[in-house]
Write a protein that holds these residues in place. Structure first.
Motif, PDB file in Angstrom:
ATOM      1  N   UNK A 110      10.204  15.987  29.236  1.00  0.00           N
ATOM      2  CA  UNK A 110      10.522  17.115  28.368  1.00  0.00           C
ATOM      3  C   UNK A 110      11.152  16.664  27.053  1.00  0.00           C
ATOM      4  N   UNK A 111      10.395  15.909  26.259  1.00  0.00           N
ATOM      5  CA  UNK A 111      10.948  15.394  25.008  1.00  0.00           C
ATOM      6  C   UNK A 111      11.252  16.521  24.017  1.00  0.00           C
ATOM      7  N   UNK A 112      12.279  16.293  23.206  1.00  0.00           N
ATOM      8  CA  UNK A 112      12.629  17.258  22.163  1.00  0.00           C
ATOM      9  C   UNK A 112      11.607  17.216  21.035  1.00  0.00           C
ATOM     10  N   UNK A 113      11.061  16.033  20.805  1.00  0.00           N
ATOM     11  CA  UNK A 113      10.091  15.807  19.749  1.00  0.00           C
ATOM     12  C   UNK A 113       8.981  14.930  20.321  1.00  0.00           C
ATOM     13  N   UNK A 114       7.741  15.238  19.953  1.00  0.00           N
ATOM     14  CA  UNK A 114       6.625  14.397  20.359  1.00  0.00           C
ATOM     15  C   UNK A 114       5.830  14.070  19.111  1.00  0.00           C
ATOM     16  N   UNK A 115       5.637  12.794  18.851  1.00  0.00           N
ATOM     17  CA  UNK A 115       4.938  12.354  17.660  1.00  0.00           C
ATOM     18  C   UNK A 115       3.785  11.455  18.075  1.00  0.00           C
ATOM     19  N   UNK A 116       2.608  11.703  17.525  1.00  0.00           N
ATOM     20  CA  UNK A 116       1.436  10.887  17.842  1.00  0.00           C
ATOM     21  C   UNK A 116       1.146   9.929  16.735  1.00  0.00           C
TER      22      UNK A 116
END
Length: 66
Positions: free
Chosen positions: A60-66
């Motif tokens: 459950x990450x606060x931010x997800x960046x690809x």
């Protein structure tokens, strides 16, 4: 927090991330996932999409960046 974890690491990372959030709610936890060319043996998931889905559901990450 961890570099390139496998699915088997996600539960532990979820616990560590939750503890960090409780103590430092404004801090972001950074976890660098495996790249999309990683094999199922490396990710611990049958597909890369499954690897990402499990990460999001478990950690459950606060931010997800690809």
């Amino acid at each position: 927090m961890k570099d390139e974890p496998a699915v088997s690491d996600f539960a532990s990372l979820a616990n560590t991330t939750a503890a960090l959030r409780a103590q430092r709610p404004n801090a972001l936890s950074f976890i660098n996932l495996l790249p999309n060319y990683a094999s199922p043996a490396q990710t611990g998931a049958p597909t890369y999409t499954s690897y990402i889905d499990q990460y999001v559901q478990i950690v459950k990450p606060q931010v997800f960046c690809q």
